[in-house]
Design a protein around this motif. Structure first.
Motif, short mmCIF file in Angstrom:
data_model
loop_
_atom_site.label_atom_id
_atom_site.label_comp_id
_atom_site.label_asym_id
_atom_site.label_seq_id
_atom_site.Cartn_x
_atom_site.Cartn_y
_atom_site.Cartn_z
N ASP A 200 12.73 2.97 -4.80
CA ASP A 200 13.38 2.63 -5.41
C ASP A 200 12.12 1.22 -5.22
O ASP A 200 12.08 0.76 -4.74
CB ASP A 200 14.43 2.43 -4.80
CG ASP A 200 15.50 1.10 -6.07
OD1 ASP A 200 14.64 0.71 -6.79
OD2 ASP A 200 16.31 0.93 -5.75
N ASN A 202 13.08 -2.01 -6.62
CA ASN A 202 13.97 -2.61 -6.12
C ASN A 202 14.71 -2.34 -4.57
O ASN A 202 15.07 -3.41 -3.96
CB ASN A 202 14.97 -2.60 -6.97
CG ASN A 202 15.46 -3.10 -8.51
OD1 ASN A 202 14.40 -3.36 -9.02
ND2 ASN A 202 15.80 -2.31 -9.42
N ALA A 228 8.71 2.36 -0.71
CA ALA A 228 10.13 1.97 -1.10
C ALA A 228 9.96 0.23 -1.57
O ALA A 228 8.69 0.03 -1.02
CB ALA A 228 11.64 2.42 -1.00
#
Length: 605
Positions: A200, A202, A228
């Motif tokens: 991800d 974010n 990530a």
């Protein structure tokens, strides 16, 4: 998830064609201009790699195929550089396992495959060199399946895709006897079977450093994959050494990505991107760069322990300092400290004796490559005979065992088996190929292989192939006989004359030529018998005023043995040292004076 990125490593046994295949992948993906002059094996950028035709350091590059950015890591094929392989596998999502269509799976194939399977990676098996005479693709695929099964592969990993290729000629196919015009089938297999990295962008940043580089402009450079989150230039991050390490604040200077063989600056990098970052002074292998607000460190990378150790000493011979630029213990220590920053499989320990460092590595080649690099940089030092690293298990001595595979002609089989038997080797498999050659698989103590490669070349008249790999520790197998011959030791300092060589010719084979400098205690040759012999290597002919016919005075001399670094390190005994300078390699006794050697022998007894 970034579906436009694939990260793959190319793994294989030494000399199965990894670097040559990468050359073709770069060419066919449009990385080079059509008229651009590119060296062969462009990824082997190190001088030693080019000379020896092997890959020593893992290298990164990237290609673009059908809009997808493919990061490629070319890994070493030799077992001694397994530390490089283990690190880079942690930053890829798939592997191309190259296997020679004639040789089939070899010991290093087993090693790299075991590491890849343990990480849950699903290999794409590339049967390379299918256009070689004697190619046997069915055998290779069956043997690979058996190997995967022995290594505990899952059902999914056992159902591996197969691509047939000729890396040298730049084509690949999904059918055994189909010759195509390019590597499209291989590129498409990568897009189809290698999963994009899941992460991800974010989420909090998580980036583990798997490799290091250095630049005189920006200092140390860390290379790793973003697991990530997103990383940007001038970003503040927390640097964590493993799960227990205390996070410390640092600022990233630049973020770069790979494009072909080039490095290009990036505004940001997200999950799946393999990046280079600089600006963090003391960054090391295995550390995690993570978010300051919510640190999420990864465990430090675990690397197999060294199996061989050598003493690196300051050169104390009478010829010390004549050829080297760096000769002091402080300079040697600084150089070893620099090596430790990127060579994760190496260990260095101070000893009680001044100017002597205990250096441990994964094998002879691992340590001799370091020595060769040091001498080319202007270092001068002496090293001891390699010794294996022993472990104490419940009060019992255990030693490292190697899996050895030798490929020999039938006529040499008996001599090779006899030699390995004397070195405590145990035969585990024997497979004749029906064409006059046989493959033998042995389990041998690592110390039994010290000095074996030279003996093996002599026994097989240079036609044998051998490779070996660390397999674990077992109970000590007992004493192994050392070198069979004694040595010829110089009696005094001076210069070698042709006359002296002629007088010594029937005593054994020499290491020196006329005009070479020698000193007391230096080893000038191999004695034809099993004892050491002190000789006058600087004798000159006494001239008289009588004129004689020169016919009977013509001196016939056997050419000397060429002292290479590998041969010298394997040759020396426990009471001897190998002297290494930028221009010369010599062997000598640890104690140069004869009375010192006799006293040491008495004390040892």
């Amino acid at each position: 998830m970034n579906s436009q990125i694939r990260n793959i490593a190319i793994i294989a046994h030494v000399d199965h064609g990894k670097t040559t295949l990468v050359d073709q992948l770069l060419r066919q993906s449009g990385t080079f201009r059509e008229n651009q002059q590119v060296a062969e094996r462009v990824m082997d950028s190190n001088d030693l790699e080019r000379e020896r035709g092997i890959t020593i350091l893992a290298k990164n590059c990237a290609v673009t195929w059908k809009g997808t950015h493919i990061n490629i890591v070319d890994t070493p094929g030799h077992a001694d550089f397994g530390g490089e392989v283990e690190r880079v596998l942690s930053m890829v999502d798939g592997v191309l396992l190259l296997i020679d269509a004639v040789e089939g799976p070899m010991p290093q194939t087993r090693f790299v495959t075991r590491k890849a399977l343990a990480l849950g990676l699903k290999p794409i098996v590339v049967v390379n060199k299918v256009d070689r005479p004697g190619a046997r693709c069915d055998y290779v695929i069956n043997a690979t399946f058996d190997l995967f099964d022995k290594l505990g592969a899952t059902e999914d990993q056992l159902d591996f895709p197969v691509v047939y290729a000729s890396g040298l000629n730049g084509w690949a196919s999904l059918k055994e006897h189909e010759v195509t015009s390019d590597l499209s089938a291989l590129f498409d297999a990568v897009l189809r079977h290698v999963p994009p990295h899941e992460g991800d962008e974010n989420a909090p940043l998580q980036l583990q450093i798997c490799s290091l580089d250095y630049s005189s402009y920006v200092g140390r450079i860390g290379i790793g994959r973003v697991n990530a989150g997103t990383i940007r230039p001038a970003m503040d991050v927390a640097v964590c050494e493993g799960l227990e390490g205390e996070p410390r604040k640092a600022r990233v200077n630049q973020v770069l990505k790979f494009d072909g063989l080039e490095r290009v600056q990036a505004d940001s990098a997200g999950p799946g991107d393999i990046v280079l970052i600089n600006g963090i002074e003391d960054i090391g292998i295995g550390v995690t760069l993570t978010s300051l607000e919510s640190p999420q460190p990864l465990p430090m990378l675990r690397i197999d322990e060294p199996t061989l150790t050598m003493n690196f000493c300051v050169n104390t011979s009478p010829l010390a300092g004549r050829e080297g630029k760096y000769v002091t213990s402080r300079q040697i220590r600084d150089r070893l400290d620099r090596e430790l920053q990127s060579n994760v499989a190496l260990r260095v320990k101070e000893t009680d004796e001044d100017g002597i460092f205990e250096v441990s590595g994964r094998g002879e080649l691992h340590l001799t490559i370091l020595l060769e690099n040091m001498r080319r940089e202007g270092y001068e030092l002496a090293v001891s005979r390699p010794r294996v690293v022993l472990h104490d298990v419940n009060g019992e001595k255990h030693e490292p065992i190697e899996l050895l595979t030798v490929d020999v002609e039938d006529t040499h089989q008996g001599a090779v088996m006899q030699e390995l038997g004397m070195r405590k080797g145990e035969l585990s498999d024997m497979q004749p190929d029906g064409r006059g050659r046989v493959r033998l698989e042995y389990r041998v103590p690592a110390r039994g292989l010290i000095g074996f490669s030279t003996e093996f070349l002599n026994l097989t008249r240079g036609t044998g192939l051998m490779s070996h790999i660390f397999d674990g520790y077992e109970a000590y197998k007992g004493d192994i006989d050392g070198r069979k011959n004694g040595v010829l030791i110089s009696h005094e300092d001076g210069e070698i004359f042709t006359y002296a060589l002629g007088k010594l010719d029937d005593r054994g084979r020499m290491f020196v030529r006329a005009g070479d400098p020698v000193y007391e205690g230096m080893i000038v040759g191999i004695h034809s018998r099993d004892n050491d012999l002190v000789v006058n290597a600087v004798r000159q002919k006494q001239l008289t005023n009588f004129r004689v016919s020169g016919k009977e005075d013509a001196i016939k001399i056997t050419p000397p043995i060429e002292l290479t670094l590998e041969y010298a390190v394997e040759f020396i005994a426990d009471d001897e040292l190998c002297e290494i300078t930028p221009k010369s390699i010599r062997v000598r006794k640890r104690h140069l004076k004869e009375h010192d050697r006799k006293r040491a022998a008495r004390e040892g007894a």
